[in-house]
Enzyme design. Structure first.
Site, PDB file in Angstrom:
ATOM      1  N   HIS A  40       0.852  -1.198   0.000  1.00  0.00           N
ATOM      2  CA  HIS A  40       0.000   0.000   0.000  1.00  0.00           C
ATOM      3  C   HIS A  40       0.881   1.240   0.000  1.00  0.00           C
ATOM      4  O   HIS A  40       2.093   1.143   0.221  1.00  0.00           O
ATOM      5  CB  HIS A  40      -0.878   0.008   1.261  1.00  0.00           C
ATOM      6  CG  HIS A  40      -0.046   0.123   2.507  1.00  0.00           C
ATOM      7  ND1 HIS A  40       0.424  -0.992   3.180  1.00  0.00           N
ATOM      8  CD2 HIS A  40       0.447   1.186   3.158  1.00  0.00           C
ATOM      9  CE1 HIS A  40       1.156  -0.587   4.208  1.00  0.00           C
ATOM     10  NE2 HIS A  40       1.202   0.728   4.212  1.00  0.00           N
ATOM     11  N   HIS A 121       6.046   6.295  -0.376  1.00  0.00           N
ATOM     12  CA  HIS A 121       6.774   5.070  -0.741  1.00  0.00           C
ATOM     13  C   HIS A 121       5.905   3.849  -0.465  1.00  0.00           C
ATOM     14  O   HIS A 121       4.992   3.893   0.356  1.00  0.00           O
ATOM     15  CB  HIS A 121       8.089   4.975   0.055  1.00  0.00           C
ATOM     16  CG  HIS A 121       7.888   4.855   1.526  1.00  0.00           C
ATOM     17  ND1 HIS A 121       7.668   5.948   2.339  1.00  0.00           N
ATOM     18  CD2 HIS A 121       7.837   3.775   2.347  1.00  0.00           C
ATOM     19  CE1 HIS A 121       7.507   5.543   3.582  1.00  0.00           C
ATOM     20  NE2 HIS A 121       7.599   4.222   3.623  1.00  0.00           N
TER      21      HIS A 121
HETATM   22  P1  2AM Z   1       6.610   2.013   6.490  1.00  0.00           P
HETATM   23  O1  2AM Z   1       6.069   1.073   5.448  1.00  0.00           O
HETATM   24  O2  2AM Z   1       7.571   2.977   5.943  1.00  0.00           O
HETATM   25  O3  2AM Z   1       7.068   1.313   7.729  1.00  0.00           O
HETATM   26  C1  2AM Z   1       1.510   0.805   8.665  1.00  0.00           C
HETATM   27  O4  2AM Z   1       2.449   0.569   9.664  1.00  0.00           O
HETATM   28  C2  2AM Z   1       1.996   1.856   7.700  1.00  0.00           C
HETATM   29  O5  2AM Z   1       2.202   3.093   8.392  1.00  0.00           O
HETATM   30  C3  2AM Z   1       3.311   1.516   7.019  1.00  0.00           C
HETATM   31  O6  2AM Z   1       3.198   1.858   5.657  1.00  0.00           O
HETATM   32  C4  2AM Z   1       4.320   2.387   7.719  1.00  0.00           C
HETATM   33  O7  2AM Z   1       5.333   2.891   6.915  1.00  0.00           O
HETATM   34  C5  2AM Z   1       3.490   3.571   8.112  1.00  0.00           C
HETATM   35  N1  2AM Z   1       4.092   4.268   9.266  1.00  0.00           N
HETATM   36  C6  2AM Z   1       4.477   5.563   9.289  1.00  0.00           C
HETATM   37  N2  2AM Z   1       4.951   5.893  10.480  1.00  0.00           N
HETATM   38  C7  2AM Z   1       4.919   4.785  11.249  1.00  0.00           C
HETATM   39  C8  2AM Z   1       5.295   4.495  12.595  1.00  0.00           C
HETATM   40  N3  2AM Z   1       5.783   5.423  13.414  1.00  0.00           N
HETATM   41  N4  2AM Z   1       5.142   3.220  13.033  1.00  0.00           N
HETATM   42  C9  2AM Z   1       4.625   2.254  12.228  1.00  0.00           C
HETATM   43  N5  2AM Z   1       4.229   2.492  10.952  1.00  0.00           N
HETATM   44  C10 2AM Z   1       4.379   3.733  10.458  1.00  0.00           C
END
Ligand code: 2AM
Length: 177
Positions: A40, A121
């Site tokens: 996603h 991303h």
């Molecule tokens: P990431 O893929 O770069 O880890 C669910 O966890 C989604 O929220 C993921 O796409 C994650 O990004 C994003 N996300 C952003 N900030 C986060 C945080 N502090 N902890 C966990 N997930 C985060």
């Protein structure tokens, strides 16, 4: 519950991203690859909250309209010694505007979001340790130029069930045409 807003992806993009993951797999000592159904594009991370209604309201009132979005490039972030490998998207004013509108509406509902600038991303692998010979520059060229139309944003709940990270859509806000 742990919530976030994301753009979910059509099959064509999922196929393309799974092919990129396959190419990536060969170059990793170890990595935790995102499952196909978990791929996603995150717009806002709400964290732990019980305020499902507020989160939903923020999405319901969006004025943003649907728009096209195209995959482009790839890269990695390092997090505590390991890395996150991701696919990128083409720069998009419509995407930035949607993200800003959603973040402002969530803040208006009392959510405290991260202040970091939005870096769109699609996480392909986390906790990843690449081979010493891994060619980061070649990796950025793995991602084909596939496009989609963003027609909705989804409020997702993130849970670990039986050790498996599972995302469930709790609400979908359809964007106007
Ligand atoms: P990431 O893929 O770069 O880890 C669910 O966890 C989604 O929220 C993921 O796409 C994650 O990004 C994003 N996300 C952003 N900030 C986060 C945080 N502090 N902890 C966990 N997930 C985060």
């Amino acid at each position: 519950m742990r919530l976030f807003y994301a753009i979910l992806l059509p099959d064509e993009l999922l196929d393309a991203l799974c092919a990129v993951q396959d190419a990536l797999r060969a170059g990793m000592v170890r990595a935790n690859f995102s499952r196909r159904e978990n791929l996603h594009l995150t717009l806002a991370f709400l964290g732990e909250t019980q305020n499902l209604d507020g989160a939903r309201r923020a999405g319901e009132g969006l004025a943003a309209r649907s728009f096209p979005l195209r995959l482009r490039g790839a890269g990695s972030f390092s997090r505590g010694g390991t890395g996150i490998f991701w696919a990128g998207v083409e720069e998009s004013q419509a995407l930035s505007a949607l993200q800003e509108e959603l973040a402002a509406r969530l803040r208006g509902e009392g959510f405290r979001l991260e202040e970091r600038p939005f870096r769109p991303h699609l996480t392909l692998a986390r906790d990843a340790v690449p081979d010493v010979s891994f060619d980061h520059r070649a990796f950025s060229r793995f991602v084909p130029s596939v496009s989609m139309r963003v027609e909705a944003v989804s409020l997702m709940q993130s849970e670990r069930s039986g050790g498996v990270l599972t995302y469930t859509e709790r609400f979908r806000a359809v964007l106007g045409r």
